[in-house]
Enzyme design. Structure first.
Site, PDB file in Angstrom:
ATOM      1  N   LYS A  39      47.593  48.198  30.268  1.00  0.00           N
ATOM      2  CA  LYS A  39      46.314  47.503  30.430  1.00  0.00           C
ATOM      3  C   LYS A  39      45.605  47.367  29.092  1.00  0.00           C
ATOM      4  O   LYS A  39      45.157  46.279  28.717  1.00  0.00           O
ATOM      5  CB  LYS A  39      45.420  48.239  31.430  1.00  0.00           C
ATOM      6  CG  LYS A  39      44.064  47.564  31.619  1.00  0.00           C
ATOM      7  CD  LYS A  39      43.160  48.370  32.516  1.00  0.00           C
ATOM      8  CE  LYS A  39      42.531  49.455  31.683  1.00  0.00           C
ATOM      9  NZ  LYS A  39      41.439  50.161  32.292  1.00  0.00           N
TER      10      LYS A  39
ATOM     11  N   ASP B 161      42.992  45.977  35.617  1.00  0.00           N
ATOM     12  CA  ASP B 161      42.052  47.061  35.864  1.00  0.00           C
ATOM     13  C   ASP B 161      41.751  47.119  37.363  1.00  0.00           C
ATOM     14  O   ASP B 161      42.250  46.303  38.139  1.00  0.00           O
ATOM     15  CB  ASP B 161      40.787  46.910  35.016  1.00  0.00           C
ATOM     16  CG  ASP B 161      39.975  45.671  35.346  1.00  0.00           C
ATOM     17  OD1 ASP B 161      40.186  45.049  36.415  1.00  0.00           O
ATOM     18  OD2 ASP B 161      39.104  45.315  34.530  1.00  0.00           O
TER      19      ASP B 161
END
Length: 173
Positions: free
Chosen positions: A104, A123
């Site tokens: 991420k 996320d």
């Protein structure tokens, strides 16, 4: 911006992405700017950095990650990123060489510097919207490499099906 960027720009952006997990982006960027203005981002000790990371969760651990990254990759970060032909290889290098950077955060970093239009920043908010829109069955409890890549492919496919860029889909979600 990236083409004319220097090592400090590259590292400032990396610092932000090291700080952001489970913290407010606004507070993280404010901390990066404060550390930079005090001369600590590029020269401060781990303790000095930690004490000036206001509003950044897990500041002790993240200060350690920042100092380790500064010592190991700051001078090679930009040329190394430039050496890869695609965003996937760039992200893999970041994840494998910088403590505190996962898929991420690696995607986030590359998107911030303009080199990852095709990567997903998965996320909890994005995952929740993917599930709500039936793009994925449910929000996973954790994201290992295989799960991250699988979910990223589903998001990429959805973006392609509705003719929208990954960046814009992120923004919508």
């Amino acid at each position: 911006k990236w083409l004319s960027a220097d090592d400090k720009y590259a590292f400032r952006e990396l610092s932000f992405c090291i700080f952001t997990p489970q913290s407010s982006a606004k507070r993280c960027w404010a901390s990066v700017l404060e550390l930079d203005s005090k001369g600590l981002l590029f020269n401060g000790s781990e303790d000095e950095i930690r004490d000036n990371m206001h509003g950044v969760r897990f500041n002790k651990r993240k200060a350690n990650f920042l100092v380790r990254a500064r010592e190991s990759v700051m001078k090679i970060l930009k040329p190394k990123i430039d050496s890869f032909d695609n965003s996937y290889d760039r992200r893999d290098w970041l994840v494998n060489n910088i403590k505190g950077i996962g898929y991420k955060e690696g995607s986030h970093y590359l998107r911030n510097i303009g080199l990852a239009e095709d990567l997903a920043i998965l996320d909890r908010h994005i995952l929740k919207h993917l599930a709500e829109n039936k793009i994925i069955e449910s929000v996973p409890k954790s994201l290992n490499k295989k799960t991250y890549f699988n979910l990223e492919k589903k998001m990429q496919s959805y973006a392609k099906d509705i003719n929208i860029s990954m960046q814009h889909l992120d923004f919508l979600f």
